[in-house]
Design an enzyme around this catalytic site. Sequence first.
Site, PDB file in Angstrom:
ATOM      1  N   GLY A 134       3.166   2.778   0.444  1.00 39.48           N
ATOM      2  CA  GLY A 134       2.196   3.365  -0.454  1.00 39.48           C
ATOM      3  C   GLY A 134       2.608   3.191  -1.904  1.00 39.48           C
ATOM      4  N   CYS A 135       1.665   3.382  -2.816  1.00 36.94           N
ATOM      5  CA  CYS A 135       1.930   3.154  -4.240  1.00 36.94           C
ATOM      6  C   CYS A 135       2.887   4.196  -4.821  1.00 36.94           C
ATOM      7  CB  CYS A 135       0.622   3.110  -5.024  1.00 36.94           C
ATOM      8  SG  CYS A 135      -0.474   4.516  -4.747  1.00 36.94           S
ATOM      9  N   PHE A 136       2.571   5.489  -4.658  1.00 38.62           N
ATOM     10  CA  PHE A 136       3.501   6.519  -5.103  1.00 38.62           C
ATOM     11  C   PHE A 136       4.854   6.360  -4.408  1.00 38.62           C
ATOM     12  CE2 PHE A 136       0.072   9.676  -6.529  1.00 38.62           C
ATOM     13  CZ  PHE A 136       0.475   9.658  -7.856  1.00 38.62           C
ATOM     14  N   ALA A 137       4.806   6.085  -3.100  1.00 38.85           N
ATOM     15  CA  ALA A 137       6.043   5.954  -2.326  1.00 38.85           C
ATOM     16  C   ALA A 137       6.924   4.836  -2.868  1.00 38.85           C
ATOM     17  CB  ALA A 137       5.715   5.712  -0.854  1.00 38.85           C
ATOM     18  N   ALA A 139       7.036   3.590  -6.064  1.00 36.61           N
ATOM     19  CA  ALA A 139       7.626   3.982  -7.352  1.00 36.61           C
ATOM     20  C   ALA A 139       8.738   5.004  -7.160  1.00 36.61           C
ATOM     21  CB  ALA A 139       6.542   4.539  -8.271  1.00 36.61           C
TER      22      ALA A 139
END
Length: 325
Positions: A134-137, A139
């Site tokens: 995932g994107c947040f994951a 970063a």
Amino acid sequence: MIKAGIIGGAGYTAGELIRLLLNHEQTRIDFVFSTSNAGNKLYKVHQDLVGSTEMSFTNEINAHVDVLFLCLGHGNSTAFLNQHTFSENTKIIDLSNDFRLEANKIFNGKDFIYGLPELQKEVIAAANYIANPGCFATAIQLALLPLADANLISKDIHINAVTGATGAGTSLSKTTHFTWRDNNFSHYKAFTHQHLGEINQTLDQLQGDFDSEVHFMPNRGNFSRGIFATAYTTFNGTLEDAKSLYKNYYKNAAFTFVSDEDIHLKQVVNTNKCIIHLHKHNNKLLVTSIIDNLLKGASGQAIQNMNLAFGFNETEGLNLKANFF
């Protein structure tokens, strides 16, 4: 030259994936599947592709493509693979959260490998089925991997991260409509965001005795794309110790870099980079991490994983310049 298929071709993620694949010297797009847009030119939906391709969306599938990208909403990849069969030689890269966790990674005999290259590049290179993070994951994990790898997380981690409007997808809702988002800021899913599962899973994988809590506050920002994440936790070493640790961990990373200067989103938007900055205050280490949520947080990382899985240069098709000006 390999043939690629894309399922769910009308969203932001698929649009970026198409753009990248059109400029990838080792890949040819075989089909872009979309039942709602079948027959329409790709550029009717992805208007940045005018002049780049005359391909149309289709409702037909070639089950023998070399690589299949699933750009479907969460939960829909499982349903799609239950209804469609592909060649044993077709590598599948899923961009949803359906197969990221250990409990869900094996599906219909397919063992999906978690696709964070900075965590397990060699494992990805040998994989046939890849669950894109995932994107947040992405970063947040890139901000924490060096600490976990060195068994240095001893206290709770506090994270605040802001994502752009494209992180919510193309469907309109109250919180994605321009008149709501413009000149506005808000948090959502406080302490319960779905990416916490994969974050904790990775920290457990690297640091066997990890038993601290990850406190994550996701925010909606008033910009189109990018993620700006800050994480802090107790660190007993010096700032120079931390810099040495991070730079050594990422010394062979193709897209993750540690900056000695303060960082900002314009450095990474339109690239597959993650840039990290470290700051020490008393006994706290602050780690700032920035990525483009649609590229390193989605389609760019999917191409990076494809490159690894097919033995291409890891940076093929991903040498992109940031929209700095």
